[in-house]
Design a protein around this motif. Structure first.
Motif, short mmCIF file in Angstrom:
data_model
loop_
_atom_site.label_atom_id
_atom_site.label_comp_id
_atom_site.label_asym_id
_atom_site.label_seq_id
_atom_site.Cartn_x
_atom_site.Cartn_y
_atom_site.Cartn_z
N THR A 177 19.45 -9.07 45.15
CA THR A 177 19.36 -10.07 46.20
C THR A 177 17.91 -10.16 46.64
N HIS A 178 17.63 -10.96 47.66
CA HIS A 178 16.29 -11.10 48.21
C HIS A 178 16.31 -10.77 49.70
N ALA A 179 15.15 -10.65 50.28
CA ALA A 179 15.04 -10.21 51.68
C ALA A 179 15.12 -11.35 52.68
N ASP A 180 15.01 -12.60 52.22
CA ASP A 180 14.91 -13.70 53.18
C ASP A 180 16.23 -14.00 53.90
N PHE A 181 16.08 -14.37 55.17
CA PHE A 181 17.16 -14.67 56.08
C PHE A 181 18.22 -13.56 56.13
N PRO A 182 17.83 -12.37 56.58
CA PRO A 182 18.81 -11.29 56.75
C PRO A 182 19.74 -11.59 57.93
N ARG A 183 20.73 -10.73 58.11
CA ARG A 183 21.80 -10.97 59.07
C ARG A 183 21.29 -11.19 60.50
N ARG A 184 20.27 -10.46 60.93
CA ARG A 184 19.83 -10.60 62.32
C ARG A 184 19.34 -12.01 62.63
N PHE A 185 18.75 -12.67 61.65
CA PHE A 185 18.34 -14.06 61.86
C PHE A 185 19.51 -15.02 61.68
N MET A 186 20.40 -14.69 60.75
CA MET A 186 21.54 -15.56 60.51
C MET A 186 22.56 -15.53 61.65
N LEU A 187 22.61 -14.44 62.39
CA LEU A 187 23.47 -14.42 63.58
C LEU A 187 23.03 -15.49 64.57
N VAL A 188 21.73 -15.62 64.74
CA VAL A 188 21.18 -16.65 65.62
C VAL A 188 21.45 -18.03 65.03
N TYR A 189 21.19 -18.18 63.74
CA TYR A 189 21.38 -19.48 63.07
C TYR A 189 22.84 -19.92 63.14
N ARG A 190 23.77 -19.01 62.83
CA ARG A 190 25.19 -19.38 62.86
C ARG A 190 25.67 -19.67 64.29
N ARG A 191 25.11 -18.99 65.26
CA ARG A 191 25.45 -19.28 66.65
C ARG A 191 25.03 -20.71 67.00
N ASP A 192 23.80 -21.08 66.62
CA ASP A 192 23.33 -22.43 66.88
C ASP A 192 24.16 -23.46 66.11
N LEU A 193 24.53 -23.10 64.89
CA LEU A 193 25.33 -24.00 64.05
C LEU A 193 26.68 -24.28 64.70
N ALA A 194 27.29 -23.23 65.22
CA ALA A 194 28.63 -23.37 65.82
C ALA A 194 28.61 -24.14 67.12
N GLN A 195 27.46 -24.20 67.80
CA GLN A 195 27.37 -24.90 69.08
C GLN A 195 27.40 -26.42 68.92
N GLY A 196 27.14 -26.88 67.72
CA GLY A 196 27.18 -28.32 67.48
C GLY A 196 25.91 -29.02 67.91
N PRO A 197 25.80 -30.30 67.57
CA PRO A 197 24.58 -31.06 67.87
C PRO A 197 24.34 -31.22 69.36
#
Length: 197
Positions: A177-197
């Motif tokens: 695998t690669h190191a980019d976008f590990p879980r700690r950043f994706m937790l933030v990203y998925r939270r923003d994603l779930a909040q909607g536009p």
């Protein structure tokens, strides 16, 4: 595949196709036979979206990495690596490859994953760039709506090995695998994603 009834609107997408002709399609088909036991190059009903970081600062550098159909320096395989989309630092979404084709962007998931690259040298910079993040979330939501992809299946490249869809026939690559976008950043990203536009 038709859009789901409540799908988010399609964001503005600039078409900047890399060469993806018959030879590259044939190489992709041969790759999927070796790695997944599939006899196709078509991306059928994708289940995963993988977020990537380019580790450079320009769209042109990213395009020039993906456009040549040459064996990559890391794994030495054809077809050349690529991603379906690239989001530049101004928030422009570029589509490099039609969604009907698989791309080589994530070992173990290319058979079912859409790849999105973000131009930048750190995840924090991407998440802190409002235009880029807004474009990324908009594109990802649209793709989720189009294909019915769950938010839990929107992952960073570093999370690839934990995806239930990960499948790799080549033994030496099963933990690659690669190191980019590990879980700690994706937790933030998925939270923003779930909040909607």
């Amino acid at each position: 595949m038709p859009l789901l009834a409540d799908a988010p609107p399609r964001p503005a997408i600039v078409q900047d196709p890399i060469p993806f002709g018959a030879r590259r399609v044939g190489e992709m088909r041969a790759y999927t036979v070796r790695h997944y036991g599939l006899h196709r190059a078509r991306l059928v009903a994708p289940k995963v979206i993988v977020e990537h970081l380019t580790a450079n600062t320009s769209f042109s550098a990213t395009f020039n990495t993906f456009a040549p159909d040459v064996a990559d320096s890391e794994l030495g395989e054809l077809p050349g690596t690529c991603s379906h989309f690239v989001i530049d630092q101004q928030g422009t979404i570029h589509q490099l490859v039609p969604l009907r084709w698989m791309c080589r962007h994530t070992v173990g998931l290319n058979w079912t994953a859409i790849g999105i690259e973000h131009v930048g040298t750190s995840e924090a910079a991407v998440l802190g760039n409002r235009r880029m993040l807004r474009a990324s979330l908009s594109l990802t939501r649209w793709l989720q709506g189009r294909y019915g992809i769950l938010t839990r299946d929107v992952i960073g490249h570093n999370e690839s090995l934990t995806s239930p869809y990960h499948h790799e026939r080549v033994a030496r690559l099963r933990s690659q695998t690669h190191a980019d976008f590990p879980r700690r950043f994706m937790l933030v990203y998925r939270r923003d994603l779930a909040q909607g536009p």
